[in-house]
Write a protein that holds these residues in place. Structure first.
Motif, PDB file in Angstrom:
ATOM      1  N   TYR A 131      34.748  39.428  60.056  1.00  0.00           N
ATOM      2  CA  TYR A 131      34.449  39.548  58.845  1.00  0.00           C
ATOM      3  C   TYR A 131      35.595  40.164  57.990  1.00  0.00           C
ATOM      4  CZ  TYR A 131      34.104  44.559  60.443  1.00  0.00           C
ATOM      5  OH  TYR A 131      34.060  45.886  61.133  1.00  0.00           O
ATOM      6  N   LYS A 132      35.620  39.816  56.710  1.00  0.00           N
ATOM      7  CA  LYS A 132      36.728  40.064  55.876  1.00  0.00           C
ATOM      8  C   LYS A 132      36.075  40.588  54.633  1.00  0.00           C
ATOM      9  CE  LYS A 132      39.924  36.722  55.283  1.00  0.00           C
ATOM     10  NZ  LYS A 132      40.728  35.673  54.595  1.00  0.00           N
ATOM     11  N   PHE A 133      36.736  41.793  54.426  1.00  0.00           N
ATOM     12  CA  PHE A 133      36.612  42.597  52.874  1.00  0.00           C
ATOM     13  C   PHE A 133      37.536  41.943  51.787  1.00  0.00           C
ATOM     14  CE2 PHE A 133      34.907  45.637  56.074  1.00  0.00           C
ATOM     15  CZ  PHE A 133      33.972  46.213  55.361  1.00  0.00           C
ATOM     16  N   TYR A 134      36.832  41.792  50.738  1.00  0.00           N
ATOM     17  CA  TYR A 134      37.441  41.497  49.516  1.00  0.00           C
ATOM     18  C   TYR A 134      37.119  42.634  48.410  1.00  0.00           C
ATOM     19  CZ  TYR A 134      37.452  36.886  51.519  1.00  0.00           C
ATOM     20  OH  TYR A 134      37.722  35.887  52.158  1.00  0.00           O
ATOM     21  N   THR A 135      37.917  42.577  47.554  1.00  0.00           N
ATOM     22  CA  THR A 135      37.643  43.771  46.524  1.00  0.00           C
ATOM     23  C   THR A 135      37.298  43.020  45.118  1.00  0.00           C
ATOM     24  OG1 THR A 135      40.007  43.784  45.801  1.00  0.00           O
ATOM     25  CG2 THR A 135      39.121  45.331  47.286  1.00  0.00           C
ATOM     26  N   PHE A 136      36.472  43.830  44.098  1.00  0.00           N
ATOM     27  CA  PHE A 136      36.269  42.960  43.095  1.00  0.00           C
ATOM     28  C   PHE A 136      36.237  44.446  41.982  1.00  0.00           C
ATOM     29  CE2 PHE A 136      32.056  43.829  44.851  1.00  0.00           C
ATOM     30  CZ  PHE A 136      31.412  44.509  43.572  1.00  0.00           C
ATOM     31  N   SER A 137      36.423  43.675  40.756  1.00  0.00           N
ATOM     32  CA  SER A 137      36.385  44.867  39.459  1.00  0.00           C
ATOM     33  C   SER A 137      35.685  44.140  38.463  1.00  0.00           C
ATOM     34  CB  SER A 137      37.876  45.558  39.417  1.00  0.00           C
ATOM     35  OG  SER A 137      38.700  44.632  38.961  1.00  0.00           O
ATOM     36  N   VAL A 138      35.612  44.891  37.074  1.00  0.00           N
ATOM     37  CA  VAL A 138      35.115  44.406  35.961  1.00  0.00           C
ATOM     38  C   VAL A 138      35.783  44.869  34.796  1.00  0.00           C
ATOM     39  CG1 VAL A 138      32.999  43.643  34.591  1.00  0.00           C
ATOM     40  CG2 VAL A 138      32.727  44.026  37.046  1.00  0.00           C
ATOM     41  N   HIS A 139      36.037  43.835  33.973  1.00  0.00           N
ATOM     42  CA  HIS A 139      36.928  44.281  32.739  1.00  0.00           C
ATOM     43  C   HIS A 139      36.288  43.485  31.406  1.00  0.00           C
ATOM     44  CE1 HIS A 139      39.448  40.912  32.531  1.00  0.00           C
ATOM     45  NE2 HIS A 139      39.591  40.833  33.965  1.00  0.00           N
ATOM     46  N   LYS A 140      36.463  43.920  30.226  1.00  0.00           N
ATOM     47  CA  LYS A 140      36.286  43.264  29.075  1.00  0.00           C
ATOM     48  C   LYS A 140      37.276  42.173  29.075  1.00  0.00           C
ATOM     49  CE  LYS A 140      34.300  47.382  26.533  1.00  0.00           C
ATOM     50  NZ  LYS A 140      34.346  48.157  25.638  1.00  0.00           N
ATOM     51  N   PRO A 141      36.774  40.911  28.139  1.00  0.00           N
ATOM     52  CA  PRO A 141      37.877  39.962  28.100  1.00  0.00           C
ATOM     53  C   PRO A 141      39.011  40.415  27.337  1.00  0.00           C
ATOM     54  CG  PRO A 141      35.556  39.259  27.471  1.00  0.00           C
ATOM     55  CD  PRO A 141      35.533  40.649  27.936  1.00  0.00           C
ATOM     56  N   ARG A 142      40.180  39.896  27.833  1.00  0.00           N
ATOM     57  CA  ARG A 142      41.703  40.307  27.122  1.00  0.00           C
ATOM     58  C   ARG A 142      41.828  41.716  27.254  1.00  0.00           C
ATOM     59  NH1 ARG A 142      38.920  36.681  24.207  1.00  0.00           N
ATOM     60  NH2 ARG A 142      37.970  38.252  22.801  1.00  0.00           N
ATOM     61  N   ASP A 143      41.307  42.550  28.104  1.00  0.00           N
ATOM     62  CA  ASP A 143      41.504  43.864  28.542  1.00  0.00           C
ATOM     63  C   ASP A 143      41.449  44.053  30.077  1.00  0.00           C
ATOM     64  OD1 ASP A 143      41.930  46.528  28.171  1.00  0.00           O
ATOM     65  OD2 ASP A 143      40.079  47.002  27.400  1.00  0.00           O
ATOM     66  N   ASN A 144      42.349  43.501  30.623  1.00  0.00           N
ATOM     67  CA  ASN A 144      42.708  43.528  32.350  1.00  0.00           C
ATOM     68  C   ASN A 144      42.642  44.977  32.625  1.00  0.00           C
ATOM     69  OD1 ASN A 144      42.189  40.702  31.187  1.00  0.00           O
ATOM     70  ND2 ASN A 144      44.134  39.962  32.582  1.00  0.00           N
ATOM     71  N   ASP A 145      43.529  45.593  32.079  1.00  0.00           N
ATOM     72  CA  ASP A 145      43.780  46.803  32.615  1.00  0.00           C
ATOM     73  C   ASP A 145      42.603  47.976  32.689  1.00  0.00           C
ATOM     74  OD1 ASP A 145      46.279  45.889  33.012  1.00  0.00           O
ATOM     75  OD2 ASP A 145      47.010  46.405  31.103  1.00  0.00           O
ATOM     76  N   ALA A 146      41.606  47.999  31.936  1.00  0.00           N
ATOM     77  CA  ALA A 146      40.598  48.964  31.747  1.00  0.00           C
ATOM     78  C   ALA A 146      39.464  48.580  32.594  1.00  0.00           C
ATOM     79  CB  ALA A 146      40.233  49.013  30.406  1.00  0.00           C
ATOM     80  N   ARG A 147      39.424  49.037  33.841  1.00  0.00           N
ATOM     81  CA  ARG A 147      38.372  48.410  34.662  1.00  0.00           C
ATOM     82  C   ARG A 147      37.221  49.295  34.336  1.00  0.00           C
ATOM     83  NH1 ARG A 147      41.114  48.616  40.718  1.00  0.00           N
ATOM     84  NH2 ARG A 147      42.622  46.997  40.212  1.00  0.00           N
ATOM     85  N   LEU A 148      35.998  48.920  34.379  1.00  0.00           N
ATOM     86  CA  LEU A 148      34.829  49.489  34.197  1.00  0.00           C
ATOM     87  C   LEU A 148      34.003  49.986  35.332  1.00  0.00           C
ATOM     88  CD1 LEU A 148      33.485  46.746  31.423  1.00  0.00           C
ATOM     89  CD2 LEU A 148      34.618  48.819  31.093  1.00  0.00           C
ATOM     90  N   SER A 149      33.262  51.336  35.269  1.00  0.00           N
ATOM     91  CA  SER A 149      32.543  51.656  36.064  1.00  0.00           C
ATOM     92  C   SER A 149      31.206  50.624  36.377  1.00  0.00           C
ATOM     93  CB  SER A 149      31.781  52.792  35.789  1.00  0.00           C
ATOM     94  OG  SER A 149      32.641  53.934  35.555  1.00  0.00           O
ATOM     95  N   LEU A 150      31.234  50.213  37.885  1.00  0.00           N
ATOM     96  CA  LEU A 150      30.549  49.043  38.161  1.00  0.00           C
ATOM     97  C   LEU A 150      29.028  49.397  37.924  1.00  0.00           C
ATOM     98  CD1 LEU A 150      32.221  48.092  41.395  1.00  0.00           C
ATOM     99  CD2 LEU A 150      32.352  47.100  39.197  1.00  0.00           C
ATOM    100  N   GLY A 151      28.668  50.455  37.822  1.00  0.00           N
ATOM    101  CA  GLY A 151      27.083  51.065  37.655  1.00  0.00           C
ATOM    102  C   GLY A 151      26.732  51.249  36.296  1.00  0.00           C
ATOM    103  N   GLU A 152      27.850  51.505  35.360  1.00  0.00           N
ATOM    104  CA  GLU A 152      27.924  51.868  34.049  1.00  0.00           C
ATOM    105  C   GLU A 152      28.804  50.870  33.219  1.00  0.00           C
ATOM    106  OE1 GLU A 152      26.951  56.451  34.933  1.00  0.00           O
ATOM    107  OE2 GLU A 152      28.850  55.775  34.339  1.00  0.00           O
ATOM    108  N   LEU A 153      28.436  49.493  32.985  1.00  0.00           N
ATOM    109  CA  LEU A 153      29.569  48.560  32.525  1.00  0.00           C
ATOM    110  C   LEU A 153      29.224  48.820  31.073  1.00  0.00           C
ATOM    111  CD1 LEU A 153      28.448  45.308  34.287  1.00  0.00           C
ATOM    112  CD2 LEU A 153      30.411  46.904  34.703  1.00  0.00           C
ATOM    113  N   ARG A 154      28.197  49.437  30.557  1.00  0.00           N
ATOM    114  CA  ARG A 154      28.099  49.699  28.979  1.00  0.00           C
ATOM    115  C   ARG A 154      28.154  51.213  28.645  1.00  0.00           C
ATOM    116  NH1 ARG A 154      28.979  44.356  27.199  1.00  0.00           N
ATOM    117  NH2 ARG A 154      27.972  42.907  28.328  1.00  0.00           N
TER     118      ARG A 154
END
Length: 346
Positions: free
Chosen positions: A6-29
């Protein structure tokens, strides 16, 4: 022989055009978004990903010669287990039984026929964490991530208006500490296709050279030096990774480093255009059962989470979801970008 792991991958979420500010995955808003009446699938990355998988449950997604069907999806705590059937078509061939005395064809495959294989997966996303993880089952280093992840990325963006990035940059200091514990074994560089000069020496015809495969192994005598420089090559530096893959005047496609971490063996894969990834081997000649596979992956989640900078709380794999969250369905938009709709929530 097929090698299972098995292989692990990471993921993160951000607003468009704001790549550096990652959002808390359970509290996107933000923490109060759900209290203000926003749908959980638009405020929680894990519920959104579950909804997408649930929306593909039991139906085949056909995109050109790639075909995908979610066979099973089960949420628990801050995790989601799933099974995905991955298929490809567009190839015609003839199958022959080597044990048959006359060696006659036993099946002729047409371009419309789909060759499919099942993979198991696990998504983990801590509520306060800005880094999530996906573990995908690997068969001889093939996970099917190139089929699954673009669909999740497209559907997530259409539904939430946010951007989800897979294979995000890893936590460098934690990764360095992780590598310090590993005992490095064999190092193998691989290249698809033979370079022209080598093809000439081997008297391989021009049209057959791209079909060749070249491998180079580094001797153990240079491994300590290689390990000392390894973490420097992990930075998101295309030139540094290209140098790592250039040995003896040849440009290789990937380098695989076998490691032993405790009682587990793993292979670190580095390619010129991708961030490094780990493949953990599961011993045995047969594919592991569901119990064996998920038990092995779940044991590694806390350790890998530390290396990748993910926050995983106690009991992340347990806890029932509400009936409304379990019914979440997020439709996958077409490639033209039509927005997905959600159904089944109250």
């Amino acid at each position: 022989m097929t090698k299972y792991g098995y292989k692990f991958y990471t993921f993160s979420v951000h607003k468009p055009r704001d790549n550096d500010a990652r959002l808390s995955l359970g509290e996107l808003r933000g923490e109060s978004a759900q209290a203000q009446g926003m749908s959980p699938s638009r405020t929680d990355a894990l519920i959104a990903l579950f909804g997408l998988l649930n929306g593909m449950l039991g139906r085949r997604v056909d995109e050109r010669t790639k075909h995908l069907t979610i066979q099973d999806v089960r949420p628990a705590g801050r995790s989601v287990r799933f099974k995905v059937d991955l298929g490809t078509s567009g190839v015609s061939s003839t199958f022959i039984d080597p044990a048959a005395a006359n060696a006659k064809p036993i099946f002729k495959r047409a371009e419309k026929h789909i060759e499919s294989n099942e993979r198991r997966g696990l998504i983990v996303a801590g509520t306060k964490s800005t880094v999530g993880m996906i573990a995908l089952e690997s068969w001889s280093n093939s996970t099917g991530s190139s089929q699954l992840m673009p669909l999740l990325k497209r559907g997530f963006s259409a539904h939430t208006g946010l951007v989800i990035d897979f294979d995000a940059v890893v936590h460098e200091q934690a990764l360095h500490a992780f590598l310090e514990e590993a005992q490095i074994g064999a190092i193998t560089l691989r290249r698809a296709g033979l370079p022209p000069d080598l093809a000439d020496q081997l008297e391989v015809r021009d049209k057959e050279a791209p079909l060749g495969r070249l491998e180079m192994k580094i001797s153990r005598g240079r491994i300590p030096e290689f390990k000392q420089r390894l973490t420097d090559k992990f930075r998101n530096d295309d030139q540094a990774r290209a140098q790592l893959l250039s040995v003896g005047g040849l440009d290789f496609d990937e380098v695989n480093v076998k490691m032993q971490v405790g009682d587990r063996s793993t292979t670190l894969s580095i390619a010129a255009e991708r961030m490094p990834s780990f493949v953990y081997q599961i011993p045995g000649r047969e594919a592991p059962s569901d119990e064996e596979f998920y038990s092995e992956v779940q044991q590694m989640v806390p350790e890998v989470a530390r290396a990748f900078g993910a926050i995983v709380g106690a009991g992340w794999e347990t806890g029932n979801w509400s009936s409304s969250s379990q019914k979440t369905v997020v439709d996958l938009p077409t490639q033209e970008g039509a927005r997905g709709e959600e159904s089944g929530e109250t």
